[in-house]
Design a protein around this motif. Sequence first.
Motif, PDB file in Angstrom:
ATOM      1  N   GLY A  50      33.210  30.155  34.223  1.00 11.14           N
ATOM      2  CA  GLY A  50      34.042  31.280  34.645  1.00 11.14           C
ATOM      3  C   GLY A  50      35.484  30.878  34.873  1.00 11.14           C
ATOM      4  N   PHE A  51      35.698  29.677  35.422  1.00 10.89           N
ATOM      5  CA  PHE A  51      37.054  29.173  35.662  1.00 10.89           C
ATOM      6  C   PHE A  51      37.814  29.079  34.342  1.00 10.89           C
ATOM      7  N   ALA A  52      37.189  28.454  33.331  1.00 12.63           N
ATOM      8  CA  ALA A  52      37.849  28.303  32.037  1.00 12.63           C
ATOM      9  C   ALA A  52      37.979  29.646  31.316  1.00 12.63           C
ATOM     10  N   ALA A  53      36.918  30.458  31.369  1.00  8.56           N
ATOM     11  CA  ALA A  53      36.953  31.747  30.673  1.00  8.56           C
ATOM     12  C   ALA A  53      38.000  32.680  31.265  1.00  8.56           C
ATOM     13  N   ALA A  54      38.263  32.557  32.574  1.00 17.27           N
ATOM     14  CA  ALA A  54      39.281  33.399  33.204  1.00 17.27           C
ATOM     15  C   ALA A  54      40.653  33.158  32.584  1.00 17.27           C
ATOM     16  N   ASN A  55      40.953  31.894  32.282  1.00 11.93           N
ATOM     17  CA  ASN A  55      42.231  31.592  31.642  1.00 11.93           C
ATOM     18  C   ASN A  55      42.324  32.245  30.273  1.00 11.93           C
ATOM     19  N   VAL A  56      41.225  32.190  29.525  1.00 16.89           N
ATOM     20  CA  VAL A  56      41.217  32.818  28.203  1.00 16.89           C
ATOM     21  C   VAL A  56      41.355  34.333  28.336  1.00 16.89           C
ATOM     22  N   CYS A  57      40.642  34.924  29.301  1.00 19.36           N
ATOM     23  CA  CYS A  57      40.692  36.378  29.479  1.00 19.36           C
ATOM     24  C   CYS A  57      42.069  36.851  29.918  1.00 19.36           C
ATOM     25  N   ASN A  58      42.754  36.059  30.734  1.00 17.67           N
ATOM     26  CA  ASN A  58      44.102  36.450  31.150  1.00 17.67           C
ATOM     27  C   ASN A  58      45.078  36.444  29.976  1.00 17.67           C
ATOM     28  N   LEU A  59      44.852  35.590  28.990  1.00 19.75           N
ATOM     29  CA  LEU A  59      45.710  35.545  27.809  1.00 19.75           C
ATOM     30  C   LEU A  59      45.304  36.562  26.759  1.00 19.75           C
ATOM     31  N   PHE A  60      44.014  36.833  26.651  1.00 12.69           N
ATOM     32  CA  PHE A  60      43.432  37.546  25.512  1.00 12.69           C
ATOM     33  C   PHE A  60      42.970  38.955  25.867  1.00 12.69           C
ATOM     34  N   ASP A  61      42.528  39.171  27.113  1.00 17.86           N
ATOM     35  CA  ASP A  61      42.066  40.470  27.615  1.00 17.86           C
ATOM     36  C   ASP A  61      41.006  41.089  26.706  1.00 17.86           C
ATOM     37  N   PRO A  62      39.843  40.428  26.561  1.00 18.35           N
ATOM     38  CA  PRO A  62      38.816  40.948  25.657  1.00 18.35           C
ATOM     39  C   PRO A  62      38.089  42.149  26.244  1.00 18.35           C
ATOM     40  N   ASP A  63      37.378  42.863  25.365  1.00 16.16           N
ATOM     41  CA  ASP A  63      36.519  43.966  25.797  1.00 16.16           C
ATOM     42  C   ASP A  63      35.259  43.434  26.466  1.00 16.16           C
ATOM     43  N   LEU A  64      34.812  42.260  26.027  1.00 17.24           N
ATOM     44  CA  LEU A  64      33.483  41.786  26.391  1.00 17.24           C
ATOM     45  C   LEU A  64      33.438  40.269  26.289  1.00 17.24           C
ATOM     46  N   LEU A  74      21.074  33.306  36.715  1.00 18.04           N
ATOM     47  CA  LEU A  74      21.402  32.078  37.432  1.00 18.04           C
ATOM     48  C   LEU A  74      22.713  31.491  36.934  1.00 18.04           C
ATOM     49  N   LEU A  75      23.008  31.694  35.664  1.00 17.90           N
ATOM     50  CA  LEU A  75      24.258  31.230  35.068  1.00 17.90           C
ATOM     51  C   LEU A  75      25.320  32.321  35.072  1.00 17.90           C
ATOM     52  N   LEU A  76      24.914  33.547  34.731  1.00 12.48           N
ATOM     53  CA  LEU A  76      25.879  34.617  34.509  1.00 12.48           C
ATOM     54  C   LEU A  76      26.500  35.152  35.794  1.00 12.48           C
ATOM     55  N   GLU A  77      25.742  35.195  36.876  1.00 12.62           N
ATOM     56  CA  GLU A  77      26.305  35.751  38.111  1.00 12.62           C
ATOM     57  C   GLU A  77      27.468  34.920  38.666  1.00 12.62           C
ATOM     58  N   PRO A  78      27.338  33.594  38.797  1.00 12.12           N
ATOM     59  CA  PRO A  78      28.502  32.827  39.239  1.00 12.12           C
ATOM     60  C   PRO A  78      29.654  32.872  38.240  1.00 12.12           C
ATOM     61  N   LEU A  79      29.342  33.004  36.951  1.00 13.73           N
ATOM     62  CA  LEU A  79      30.388  33.155  35.944  1.00 13.73           C
ATOM     63  C   LEU A  79      31.155  34.461  36.179  1.00 13.73           C
ATOM     64  N   ARG A  80      30.412  35.554  36.389  1.00 15.58           N
ATOM     65  CA  ARG A  80      31.056  36.856  36.656  1.00 15.58           C
ATOM     66  C   ARG A  80      31.912  36.795  37.916  1.00 15.58           C
ATOM     67  N   THR A  81      31.388  36.171  38.966  1.00 13.92           N
ATOM     68  CA  THR A  81      32.134  36.089  40.226  1.00 13.92           C
ATOM     69  C   THR A  81      33.451  35.358  40.029  1.00 13.92           C
ATOM     70  N   MET A  82      33.428  34.253  39.300  1.00 14.97           N
ATOM     71  CA  MET A  82      34.644  33.486  39.068  1.00 14.97           C
ATOM     72  C   MET A  82      35.633  34.274  38.215  1.00 14.97           C
ATOM     73  N   LEU A  83      35.132  35.004  37.223  1.00 13.45           N
ATOM     74  CA  LEU A  83      36.020  35.832  36.403  1.00 13.45           C
ATOM     75  C   LEU A  83      36.707  36.898  37.254  1.00 13.45           C
ATOM     76  N   GLU A  84      35.949  37.542  38.126  1.00 12.79           N
ATOM     77  CA  GLU A  84      36.525  38.574  38.982  1.00 12.79           C
ATOM     78  C   GLU A  84      37.600  37.997  39.901  1.00 12.79           C
ATOM     79  N   GLN A  85      37.378  36.782  40.376  1.00  9.94           N
ATOM     80  CA  GLN A  85      38.326  36.167  41.304  1.00  9.94           C
ATOM     81  C   GLN A  85      39.596  35.698  40.611  1.00  9.94           C
ATOM     82  N   ARG A  86      39.484  35.282  39.340  1.00  9.65           N
ATOM     83  CA  ARG A  86      40.589  34.562  38.718  1.00  9.65           C
ATOM     84  C   ARG A  86      41.252  35.281  37.557  1.00  9.65           C
ATOM     85  N   THR A  87      40.820  36.490  37.236  1.00  7.34           N
ATOM     86  CA  THR A  87      41.536  37.263  36.218  1.00  7.34           C
ATOM     87  C   THR A  87      42.435  38.292  36.896  1.00  7.34           C
TER      88      THR A  87
END
Length: 372
Positions: free
Chosen positions: A290-304, A317-330
């Motif tokens: 999620g930390f790394a993907a947030a950087n990509v999403c801030n640059l790219f702003d994907p639909d999904l 178990l994997l996706l929930e902490p990923l979602r939480t980090m994306l919400e915090q860092r985008t």
Amino acid sequence: MNAVQQRGSLTQVELAGVTGLSPATVSNIVKELTGAGVLHTAPTSRSGRRAQQVTLARNLGLVAGVHFGTRSLRVALADVAHRIVAEQRMPLPPDHRADAGLDRAALLLTEMVESLEASMSEVLAVGVGVPAPVDVRTGQVSTLGMLRGWDGVAVPEVLEHRIGVPVHVDNDANLGALAEVRLGAARGHENVLYLRVSHGVGGGLVIGGRLYHGRSGTAGEIGHVTIDENGPICRCGNRGCLETFVGAPVLLGMLQASHGSLTLPDVIARAHDGDPGCRRVISDAGRHLGFAAANVCNLFDPDLVVVGGRLAQAGALLLEPLRTMLEQRTVPSTAGPVEVVASELGAAAEVRGALAVALDRVGIAASMVATG
């Protein structure tokens, strides 16, 4: 033809919507191409109404998809209507070299074609995915040290020499992204980030419905985004890459002292059964992703964001902490946080993408084969 190829099958009404042609024009074209042996129609129903289902004719030939994983090879054969007619998987030794791997792929593909009582002359094109950046203009593996024994190898040239069929190669995560957009979890979306998390970590970017490769094929290499500038040395030569925190060897190494030798499926199974150590390493992996993907999403702003690869089998178990980090860092948006979903195609995504690339390269040539 392109509309039917990309979707495998659709009704004449759907064809009219996709192409922008009138229903009458579509009907006339379908009749003409069916008569020429290029298309096949069959009665079906949509919402209780009769309709004509349109597919490509089965006699147009075959295409092949080949996926080189870090330690395995997967080959699929399909007809030009997307129907998979044969599929096999075999292990590969760690650090296999390109010549040995391509020899095995050529041999396995030839055996599979012969098992269908067909010949290689009926194979129209082959798509290949490799776990390294690829310059799609030349077919060369475009980085050094990322896939030992494959540096600078022009995959199409080598494999075409062995099988006598046109070959088209791309990074495997790119092919996974393409397959999810065409056939899986990202259908209907034009801007997608695909994350492939298995032995290593890869990413694919789809922008405006098309794969984005960048200057030399390294676009989307999220596994080599730095998340700790003082972190461990990565195989790419940099420090603190995402892959040094999330790749399967790292996760298994964290559990070696407490759990002994495990495989990634073992870790996922134990995590689902409640093992706290296994749950912890998967949760941490989700946060790092999620930390790394947030950087990509801030640059790219994907639909999904679509998460595939073997570790995606861990589910929430994997996706929930990923979602939480994306919400915090985008960057906060009125549209809300980007949606994160698991791959629909699972382990087959990359080889299905390789088949899609082969079908794209065949294009209208399929109709030329049918009409002579």
